[in-house]
Design an enzyme around this catalytic site. Structure first.
Site, PDB file in Angstrom:
ATOM      1  N   HIS A 218       6.841  -5.129   3.248  1.00  0.00           N
ATOM      2  CA  HIS A 218       7.345  -3.760   3.307  1.00  0.00           C
ATOM      3  C   HIS A 218       6.643  -2.970   4.411  1.00  0.00           C
ATOM      4  O   HIS A 218       7.284  -2.235   5.175  1.00  0.00           O
ATOM      5  CB  HIS A 218       7.147  -3.061   1.964  1.00  0.00           C
ATOM      6  CG  HIS A 218       8.176  -3.395   0.944  1.00  0.00           C
ATOM      7  ND1 HIS A 218       8.342  -4.667   0.436  1.00  0.00           N
ATOM      8  CD2 HIS A 218       9.108  -2.611   0.315  1.00  0.00           C
ATOM      9  CE1 HIS A 218       9.325  -4.655  -0.460  1.00  0.00           C
ATOM     10  NE2 HIS A 218       9.804  -3.424  -0.546  1.00  0.00           N
TER      11      HIS A 218
ATOM     12  N   HIS B  44       0.352  -4.915  -4.058  1.00  0.00           N
ATOM     13  CA  HIS B  44      -0.340  -5.357  -2.847  1.00  0.00           C
ATOM     14  C   HIS B  44      -1.782  -4.887  -2.866  1.00  0.00           C
ATOM     15  O   HIS B  44      -2.104  -3.809  -3.382  1.00  0.00           O
ATOM     16  CB  HIS B  44       0.331  -4.798  -1.583  1.00  0.00           C
ATOM     17  CG  HIS B  44       1.425  -5.652  -1.042  1.00  0.00           C
ATOM     18  ND1 HIS B  44       1.208  -6.933  -0.557  1.00  0.00           N
ATOM     19  CD2 HIS B  44       2.749  -5.423  -0.906  1.00  0.00           C
ATOM     20  CE1 HIS B  44       2.361  -7.442  -0.144  1.00  0.00           C
ATOM     21  NE2 HIS B  44       3.310  -6.547  -0.350  1.00  0.00           N
TER      22      HIS B  44
END
Length: 235
Positions: free
Chosen positions: A151, A200
């Site tokens: 992302h 993450h």
């Protein structure tokens, strides 16, 4: 005669030297990415990652992100801006517009940036194979490895390139700064949302930002050089 740092910066940002400045920035970003990757591989980022990830969780309850419940919904909305589906739709829409407007070079630049960033982050995920954070529950589903953040990589590459395309046609410097700032802000909030949602490690996002920005700079510098080398039509 020695030039000051400001004079050097202005010269690098001029149209003549902009590709050199972009490649210099890309080289710095690649160096930072490799440094992060090396530290991550050796386990030296573990303490930093754990500390920052837990700082975004309620004390004593790692299952809940800090803030009111609606903030987690906002985080999911923000993280969707960097998803492959949303960015693919954005890139296809803008590329078709540029093609219809007969701006083929710009369309090719954006296409190469998006596809190249996707290939880079996918290949590097497989290469490093870093597991996702196990400290906290994931607020959204994930299916790939953790390093670098896809992302963060894709949003940095795509948003910065679209921002550069828009800023280039603005006659007012204030508008150029505004458009570029919005593009950078979008990439920023996408990356932060990935850590906030627990999918993450912070260094995954930092690496994704550097990788995406570096690739966008390389593509943009290449496009400027090709544009300058192309024969111009007679007046």
């Amino acid at each position: 005669m020695r030039m000051s740092g400001i004079a050097v910066a202005k010269r690098l940002l001029s149209r003549e030297y902009l590709p050199i400045g972009l490649l210099g920035g890309a080289a710095g970003a690649v160096w930072l990415f490799l440094a992060l990757a090396g530290e991550m591989t050796e386990g030296d980022t573990r303490a930093f990652d754990r500390r920052l990830l837990l700082a975004l969780r309620e004390p004593g309850d790692a299952a809940n992100p800090i803030g009111p419940p609606w903030l987690e919904v906002v985080g999911r909305d923000f993280t969707a801006l960097g998803g492959t589906s949303v960015l693919s739709l954005l890139v296809i829409t803008v590329v078709l517009y540029l093609a219809l407007a007969r701006k083929r070079a710009e369309a090719l630049t954006l296409s190469a940036t998006a596809l190249g960033a996707l290939a880079l982050e996918s290949g590097l995920k497989d290469w490093y194979g870093r597991p996702r954070p196990e400290l906290v529950p994931h607020a959204v589903q994930v299916f790939t490895a953790s390093f670098p953040s896809g992302h963060a990589t894709l949003s940095a590459a795509v948003f910065l390139t679209v921002g550069a395309l828009l800023a280039r046609v603005q006659p007012d410097r204030r508008l150029k700064v505004y458009v570029s700032s919005v593009a950078a802000l979008l990439a920023l909030i996408v990356g932060v949302s990935r850590v906030y949602l627990g999918v993450h490690w912070p260094t995954d996002v930092l690496a994704g930002w550097t990788l995406g920005a570096a690739w966008a700079a390389v593509c943009w510098a290449t496009a400027l050089w090709l544009e300058r080398a192309a024969p111009r039509p007679p007046p």
